[in-house]
Design an enzyme around this catalytic site. Structure first.
Site, short mmCIF file in Angstrom:
data_model
loop_
_atom_site.label_atom_id
_atom_site.label_comp_id
_atom_site.label_asym_id
_atom_site.label_seq_id
_atom_site.Cartn_x
_atom_site.Cartn_y
_atom_site.Cartn_z
N SER A 1 16.78 -2.86 17.34
CA SER A 1 16.05 -3.51 16.26
C SER A 1 15.89 -5.01 16.45
CB SER A 1 16.76 -3.24 14.92
OG SER A 1 18.09 -3.74 14.96
N GLU B 1 19.52 -32.39 -17.73
CA GLU B 1 19.19 -33.36 -18.76
C GLU B 1 20.03 -34.63 -18.64
OE1 GLU B 1 18.99 -29.22 -20.77
OE2 GLU B 1 19.98 -30.17 -19.08
N HIS C 1 24.48 -31.39 -15.93
CA HIS C 1 23.26 -30.61 -16.07
C HIS C 1 22.04 -31.50 -15.85
CE1 HIS C 1 25.26 -27.19 -18.61
NE2 HIS C 1 25.79 -27.35 -17.43
N ARG D 1 22.85 -19.15 9.20
CA ARG D 1 22.85 -19.96 10.42
C ARG D 1 21.92 -21.17 10.29
NH1 ARG D 1 23.02 -14.62 12.01
NH2 ARG D 1 20.79 -14.50 12.47
#
Length: 361
Positions: free
Chosen positions: A168, A52, A50, A207
Protein backbone atom coordinates in the site's frame (compact mmCIF):
# COMPACT_ATOMS: atom_id res chain seq x y z
CA UNK A 1 -15.02 46.42 6.29
CA UNK A 2 -18.40 45.17 7.53
CA UNK A 3 -19.60 42.73 10.20
CA UNK A 4 -18.93 39.66 8.00
CA UNK A 5 -15.34 40.72 7.41
CA UNK A 6 -14.65 41.04 11.11
CA UNK A 7 -16.23 37.67 11.89
CA UNK A 8 -14.26 36.05 9.06
CA UNK A 9 -11.12 37.41 10.70
CA UNK A 10 -12.23 35.95 14.05
CA UNK A 11 -12.74 32.54 12.38
CA UNK A 12 -9.30 32.79 10.77
CA UNK A 13 -7.74 33.55 14.16
CA UNK A 14 -9.60 30.67 15.84
CA UNK A 15 -8.02 28.13 13.48
CA UNK A 16 -4.60 28.94 14.95
CA UNK A 17 -5.62 26.87 17.97
CA UNK A 18 -6.29 23.75 15.90
CA UNK A 19 -4.82 20.67 17.54
CA UNK A 20 -3.73 22.55 20.66
CA UNK A 21 -6.86 23.54 22.59
CA UNK A 22 -8.49 20.11 23.09
CA UNK A 23 -10.81 19.46 24.85
CA UNK A 24 -11.68 23.15 24.65
CA UNK A 25 -13.22 24.75 21.55
CA UNK A 26 -11.33 26.84 18.98
CA UNK A 27 -12.34 30.48 19.44
CA UNK A 28 -11.31 33.77 17.84
CA UNK A 29 -12.21 37.33 18.81
CA UNK A 30 -11.84 40.75 17.16
CA UNK A 31 -12.52 44.13 18.80
CA UNK A 32 -13.53 47.00 16.49
CA UNK A 33 -13.96 50.71 17.25
CA UNK A 34 -14.80 53.44 14.78
CA UNK A 35 -14.29 51.04 11.87
CA UNK A 36 -10.82 49.98 12.99
CA UNK A 37 -9.57 46.75 14.57
CA UNK A 38 -8.08 47.70 17.93
CA UNK A 39 -7.57 44.22 19.35
CA UNK A 40 -7.70 40.57 18.34
CA UNK A 41 -6.85 37.19 19.80
CA UNK A 42 -7.57 33.49 19.89
CA UNK A 43 -7.51 30.59 22.35
CA UNK A 44 -4.03 29.17 21.84
CA UNK A 45 -3.71 26.35 24.39
CA UNK A 46 -5.97 24.53 26.83
CA UNK A 47 -5.52 26.16 30.23
CA UNK A 48 -4.37 29.49 28.78
CA UNK A 49 -6.38 32.69 28.29
CA UNK A 50 -9.49 32.54 26.14
CA UNK A 51 -9.81 34.44 22.86
CA UNK A 52 -11.74 37.36 24.38
CA UNK A 53 -9.12 38.01 27.06
CA UNK A 54 -6.28 37.68 24.55
CA UNK A 55 -8.03 40.20 22.29
CA UNK A 56 -8.40 42.59 25.23
CA UNK A 57 -4.73 42.10 26.14
CA UNK A 58 -3.77 43.26 22.62
CA UNK A 59 -5.84 46.48 22.70
CA UNK A 60 -4.19 49.50 21.11
CA UNK A 61 -6.68 51.91 22.69
CA UNK A 62 -9.67 51.95 25.03
CA UNK A 63 -12.42 49.48 24.10
CA UNK A 64 -15.18 51.60 25.66
CA UNK A 65 -18.10 51.68 23.21
CA UNK A 66 -16.44 49.14 20.88
CA UNK A 67 -17.86 45.99 19.25
CA UNK A 68 -16.45 42.52 19.87
CA UNK A 69 -16.87 39.79 17.27
CA UNK A 70 -16.42 36.35 18.82
CA UNK A 71 -16.94 32.94 17.22
CA UNK A 72 -18.44 31.32 20.35
CA UNK A 73 -20.59 32.59 23.22
CA UNK A 74 -18.30 34.06 25.91
CA UNK A 75 -17.87 31.93 29.02
CA UNK A 76 -19.30 33.10 32.35
CA UNK A 77 -17.79 30.63 34.82
CA UNK A 78 -14.49 30.16 36.58
CA UNK A 79 -12.50 27.27 35.12
CA UNK A 80 -8.76 27.30 34.50
CA UNK A 81 -9.21 30.98 33.61
CA UNK A 82 -11.63 33.71 34.82
CA UNK A 83 -14.94 34.32 32.99
CA UNK A 84 -14.73 36.28 29.74
CA UNK A 85 -18.04 38.07 30.36
CA UNK A 86 -16.38 39.77 33.32
CA UNK A 87 -13.53 41.07 31.14
CA UNK A 88 -15.95 42.34 28.46
CA UNK A 89 -17.94 44.31 31.03
CA UNK A 90 -14.77 45.72 32.64
CA UNK A 91 -13.71 47.10 29.25
CA UNK A 92 -17.16 48.69 28.71
CA UNK A 93 -17.57 47.03 25.32
CA UNK A 94 -20.97 48.14 24.01
CA UNK A 95 -21.81 45.42 21.47
CA UNK A 96 -20.96 41.73 21.18
CA UNK A 97 -21.60 39.77 17.97
CA UNK A 98 -21.58 36.00 18.56
CA UNK A 99 -21.30 33.19 16.02
CA UNK A 100 -21.93 29.86 17.76
CA UNK A 101 -23.98 29.06 20.85
CA UNK A 102 -22.10 27.16 23.55
CA UNK A 103 -23.76 23.82 24.44
CA UNK A 104 -21.62 23.51 27.58
CA UNK A 105 -24.17 23.47 30.44
CA UNK A 106 -21.90 25.81 32.41
CA UNK A 107 -22.37 28.48 29.71
CA UNK A 108 -25.31 27.70 27.36
CA UNK A 109 -27.06 31.07 27.19
CA UNK A 110 -25.85 32.26 30.57
CA UNK A 111 -23.01 34.32 29.08
CA UNK A 112 -25.42 36.13 26.75
CA UNK A 113 -27.85 36.73 29.62
CA UNK A 114 -25.15 38.31 31.81
CA UNK A 115 -24.07 40.65 29.03
CA UNK A 116 -27.62 41.71 28.14
CA UNK A 117 -28.54 42.28 31.78
CA UNK A 118 -25.55 44.62 32.01
CA UNK A 119 -26.79 46.65 29.03
CA UNK A 120 -24.55 45.20 26.33
CA UNK A 121 -26.12 44.86 22.87
CA UNK A 122 -25.78 41.16 21.93
CA UNK A 123 -26.35 39.65 18.49
CA UNK A 124 -26.40 35.85 18.29
CA UNK A 125 -26.10 33.31 15.45
CA UNK A 126 -24.11 35.63 13.20
CA UNK A 127 -22.43 33.45 10.53
CA UNK A 128 -23.34 30.56 12.79
CA UNK A 129 -22.82 27.81 10.23
CA UNK A 130 -19.27 28.96 9.50
CA UNK A 131 -18.51 29.30 13.20
CA UNK A 132 -20.08 25.94 14.06
CA UNK A 133 -17.77 24.27 11.52
CA UNK A 134 -14.82 25.19 13.74
CA UNK A 135 -15.99 23.06 16.63
CA UNK A 136 -17.75 19.91 15.45
CA UNK A 137 -15.49 17.94 17.80
CA UNK A 138 -16.23 20.16 20.82
CA UNK A 139 -19.99 20.23 20.25
CA UNK A 140 -20.12 16.45 20.03
CA UNK A 141 -17.82 15.74 22.97
CA UNK A 142 -19.36 18.24 25.40
CA UNK A 143 -22.82 16.76 24.83
CA UNK A 144 -22.12 13.04 24.24
CA UNK A 145 -18.89 12.50 26.23
CA UNK A 146 -17.57 10.15 23.51
CA UNK A 147 -14.94 10.89 20.84
CA UNK A 148 -15.83 12.47 17.52
CA UNK A 149 -14.59 9.88 15.01
CA UNK A 150 -13.24 10.76 11.57
CA UNK A 151 -12.61 7.80 9.26
CA UNK A 152 -9.77 8.41 6.82
CA UNK A 153 -8.51 6.24 4.00
CA UNK A 154 -6.72 6.54 0.67
CA UNK A 155 -7.82 4.51 -2.33
CA UNK A 156 -7.26 4.23 -6.06
CA UNK A 157 -9.79 5.30 -8.67
CA UNK A 158 -11.06 1.69 -8.71
CA UNK A 159 -11.57 1.63 -4.93
CA UNK A 160 -8.48 -0.28 -3.74
CA UNK A 161 -6.43 0.54 -0.63
CA UNK A 162 -3.73 -2.03 -1.40
CA UNK A 163 -2.62 -4.34 -4.20
CA UNK A 164 -3.35 -8.08 -4.34
CA UNK A 165 -0.10 -8.67 -2.37
CA UNK A 166 -1.15 -6.21 0.36
CA UNK A 167 1.31 -3.50 -0.71
CA UNK A 168 0.00 0.00 0.00
CA UNK A 169 3.01 2.34 -0.14
CA UNK A 170 2.08 4.58 -1.67
CA UNK A 171 -1.49 4.94 -2.90
CA UNK A 172 -1.47 8.76 -2.89
CA UNK A 173 1.15 11.40 -3.60
CA UNK A 174 3.34 13.34 -1.21
CA UNK A 175 1.00 16.34 -0.92
CA UNK A 176 -1.88 14.12 0.22
CA UNK A 177 0.35 12.28 2.69
CA UNK A 178 1.42 15.62 4.17
CA UNK A 179 -2.23 16.54 4.60
CA UNK A 180 -2.70 13.33 6.60
CA UNK A 181 0.12 14.43 8.90
CA UNK A 182 -1.76 17.68 9.56
CA UNK A 183 -4.89 15.63 10.32
CA UNK A 184 -2.94 13.63 12.89
CA UNK A 185 -2.03 16.86 14.65
CA UNK A 186 -5.66 18.01 14.55
CA UNK A 187 -7.20 15.06 16.41
CA UNK A 188 -6.49 13.79 19.93
CA UNK A 189 -6.26 10.09 19.08
CA UNK A 190 -5.46 7.87 16.11
CA UNK A 191 -6.89 4.35 15.90
CA UNK A 192 -5.99 1.30 13.80
CA UNK A 193 -6.59 -2.43 14.01
CA UNK A 194 -3.98 -5.11 14.60
CA UNK A 195 -4.10 -5.99 10.89
CA UNK A 196 -2.63 -2.60 10.00
CA UNK A 197 0.10 -2.98 12.63
CA UNK A 198 1.08 -6.44 11.38
CA UNK A 199 1.01 -5.42 7.70
CA UNK A 200 2.67 -2.00 7.84
CA UNK A 201 4.51 -1.75 11.20
CA UNK A 202 3.54 1.95 11.41
CA UNK A 203 4.62 4.60 13.91
CA UNK A 204 1.32 6.52 13.76
CA UNK A 205 2.99 9.72 14.93
CA UNK A 206 2.97 13.18 13.34
CA UNK A 207 6.00 13.79 11.17
CA UNK A 208 5.77 17.58 11.00
CA UNK A 209 8.11 19.58 13.20
CA UNK A 210 6.31 21.65 15.81
CA UNK A 211 3.10 19.62 15.65
CA UNK A 212 1.82 17.20 18.30
CA UNK A 213 1.36 13.46 17.84
CA UNK A 214 -1.96 11.81 18.70
CA UNK A 215 -2.59 9.15 21.33
CA UNK A 216 -2.19 5.82 19.51
CA UNK A 217 -5.08 3.38 19.98
CA UNK A 218 -4.78 -0.21 18.71
CA UNK A 219 -7.71 -2.62 18.53
CA UNK A 220 -6.12 -6.04 19.10
CA UNK A 221 -8.71 -8.57 20.30
CA UNK A 222 -6.26 -11.44 20.92
CA UNK A 223 -3.21 -9.32 21.77
CA UNK A 224 -1.20 -10.37 18.74
CA UNK A 225 0.91 -7.22 18.61
CA UNK A 226 4.66 -8.01 18.30
CA UNK A 227 6.79 -6.69 21.16
CA UNK A 228 9.41 -5.48 18.69
CA UNK A 229 7.07 -3.46 16.47
CA UNK A 230 7.43 0.32 16.12
CA UNK A 231 4.34 0.95 18.25
CA UNK A 232 5.70 -0.98 21.25
CA UNK A 233 9.27 0.28 20.92
CA UNK A 234 8.10 3.91 21.07
CA UNK A 235 5.31 3.54 23.65
CA UNK A 236 7.19 5.56 26.26
CA UNK A 237 7.59 8.46 23.81
CA UNK A 238 4.05 8.43 22.40
CA UNK A 239 1.07 7.52 24.58
CA UNK A 240 -0.21 4.15 23.41
CA UNK A 241 -3.43 2.32 24.29
CA UNK A 242 -4.19 -1.26 23.27
CA UNK A 243 -7.76 -2.53 23.54
CA UNK A 244 -7.80 -6.32 23.89
CA UNK A 245 -10.01 -9.17 25.07
CA UNK A 246 -7.65 -12.17 25.33
CA UNK A 247 -3.95 -12.20 26.18
CA UNK A 248 -1.47 -14.19 28.24
CA UNK A 249 -0.35 -12.61 31.53
CA UNK A 250 3.34 -12.62 30.61
CA UNK A 251 2.76 -10.60 27.43
CA UNK A 252 0.51 -8.20 29.31
CA UNK A 253 3.33 -7.65 31.81
CA UNK A 254 5.89 -7.15 29.01
CA UNK A 255 3.70 -4.61 27.22
CA UNK A 256 3.07 -2.73 30.45
CA UNK A 257 6.84 -2.49 31.07
CA UNK A 258 7.24 -1.03 27.59
CA UNK A 259 4.84 1.77 28.55
CA UNK A 260 1.71 0.49 26.83
CA UNK A 261 -1.64 1.15 28.51
CA UNK A 262 -3.85 -1.93 28.19
CA UNK A 263 -7.65 -1.86 28.24
CA UNK A 264 -9.57 -5.11 28.65
CA UNK A 265 -12.68 -4.80 26.45
CA UNK A 266 -15.75 -6.85 25.74
CA UNK A 267 -16.19 -8.20 22.22
CA UNK A 268 -19.05 -7.96 19.76
CA UNK A 269 -19.22 -10.26 16.72
CA UNK A 270 -15.69 -11.42 17.49
CA UNK A 271 -14.16 -7.93 17.51
CA UNK A 272 -13.60 -5.25 20.13
CA UNK A 273 -16.89 -3.64 21.18
CA UNK A 274 -16.25 -0.19 19.74
CA UNK A 275 -19.15 1.52 21.48
CA UNK A 276 -17.82 0.37 24.86
CA UNK A 277 -14.31 1.46 23.85
CA UNK A 278 -15.55 4.92 22.81
CA UNK A 279 -17.24 5.35 26.19
CA UNK A 280 -14.01 4.37 27.96
CA UNK A 281 -11.88 6.73 25.85
CA UNK A 282 -14.33 9.61 26.26
CA UNK A 283 -14.19 9.24 30.03
CA UNK A 284 -10.42 9.64 29.79
CA UNK A 285 -10.41 12.86 27.81
CA UNK A 286 -10.06 11.53 24.25
CA UNK A 287 -12.43 13.92 22.47
CA UNK A 288 -11.61 12.98 18.86
CA UNK A 289 -10.15 10.08 16.89
CA UNK A 290 -8.70 9.83 13.40
CA UNK A 291 -9.59 6.30 12.31
CA UNK A 292 -6.89 5.03 9.93
CA UNK A 293 -8.00 1.42 9.98
CA UNK A 294 -8.10 -1.21 7.28
CA UNK A 295 -11.24 -2.77 5.86
CA UNK A 296 -12.09 -4.89 8.91
CA UNK A 297 -11.91 -2.08 11.49
CA UNK A 298 -13.63 0.36 9.14
CA UNK A 299 -16.51 -2.07 8.70
CA UNK A 300 -16.79 -2.60 12.47
CA UNK A 301 -16.78 1.15 13.08
CA UNK A 302 -19.50 1.80 10.51
CA UNK A 303 -21.62 -1.07 11.82
CA UNK A 304 -21.22 0.25 15.38
CA UNK A 305 -22.32 3.72 14.27
CA UNK A 306 -19.34 5.50 15.83
CA UNK A 307 -18.19 7.32 12.65
CA UNK A 308 -19.22 10.97 12.26
CA UNK A 309 -17.17 12.06 9.28
CA UNK A 310 -15.33 10.45 6.37
CA UNK A 311 -12.24 11.84 4.64
CA UNK A 312 -11.48 9.88 1.49
CA UNK A 313 -8.42 10.43 -0.68
CA UNK A 314 -8.75 9.19 -4.27
CA UNK A 315 -5.60 8.69 -6.33
CA UNK A 316 -5.56 8.82 -10.16
CA UNK A 317 -4.42 5.22 -10.56
CA UNK A 318 -5.90 1.73 -10.88
CA UNK A 319 -4.73 -1.42 -9.03
CA UNK A 320 -7.39 -3.87 -10.18
CA UNK A 321 -7.61 -7.44 -8.88
CA UNK A 322 -10.37 -9.34 -7.11
CA UNK A 323 -8.10 -9.93 -4.11
CA UNK A 324 -6.93 -6.33 -3.79
CA UNK A 325 -8.18 -4.83 -0.53
CA UNK A 326 -11.02 -2.32 -0.36
CA UNK A 327 -11.66 0.37 2.31
CA UNK A 328 -14.58 -1.46 3.94
CA UNK A 329 -14.65 -5.24 4.36
CA UNK A 330 -17.28 -7.34 6.14
CA UNK A 331 -20.19 -9.12 4.49
CA UNK A 332 -21.67 -5.99 2.95
CA UNK A 333 -25.33 -5.19 2.32
CA UNK A 334 -27.79 -7.17 0.21
CA UNK A 335 -29.62 -4.23 -1.35
CA UNK A 336 -28.62 -0.65 -2.30
CA UNK A 337 -31.42 0.58 -0.04
CA UNK A 338 -29.46 -0.83 2.94
CA UNK A 339 -26.40 1.33 2.22
CA UNK A 340 -24.90 3.66 4.82
CA UNK A 341 -25.71 7.13 3.49
CA UNK A 342 -23.54 10.22 3.70
CA UNK A 343 -23.73 13.89 2.74
CA UNK A 344 -20.94 15.46 0.68
CA UNK A 345 -19.29 18.29 2.58
CA UNK A 346 -16.56 19.37 0.16
CA UNK A 347 -14.12 18.24 -2.52
CA UNK A 348 -10.52 19.47 -2.70
CA UNK A 349 -7.65 18.69 -5.01
CA UNK A 350 -4.40 18.03 -3.13
CA UNK A 351 -1.52 17.54 -5.51
CA UNK A 352 -2.73 15.02 -8.08
CA UNK A 353 -5.19 13.42 -5.65
CA UNK A 354 -8.73 14.34 -4.60
CA UNK A 355 -9.93 14.64 -1.02
CA UNK A 356 -13.67 14.03 -0.61
CA UNK A 357 -15.14 14.89 2.78
CA UNK A 358 -18.48 13.48 3.87
CA UNK A 359 -20.69 13.83 6.93
CA UNK A 360 -22.57 10.74 8.07
CA UNK A 361 -26.34 11.15 7.84
Amino acid sequence: MVDRDYMKRAIELARNGEGWVSPNPMVGAVIVKNGKIIGEGYHARCGQLHAERNAIASLTESAEGATMYVTLEPCCHFGKTPPCTEAILEQKIARVVIGSRDPNPKVSGKGVEILRNAGVQVEEDFMRQECDELNLVFFHYITKKTPYVVMKYAMTADGKIATKTGASKWVTGEAARNEVQRMRHRYTGIMVGIGTVLADNPMLNTRIEGKKSPVRIICDTKLRIPLDCQICKTAERYKTIIAYNEGNPKKIEQLTKLGVQLIHCTVKNGNIDLNALMKYLGERGIDSILLEGGGTLNDSALQAGIVHELKMFVAPKVFGGEKSKTPVAGIGVKEPSEAINMKLKCVRQIGEDLLLEYMMR
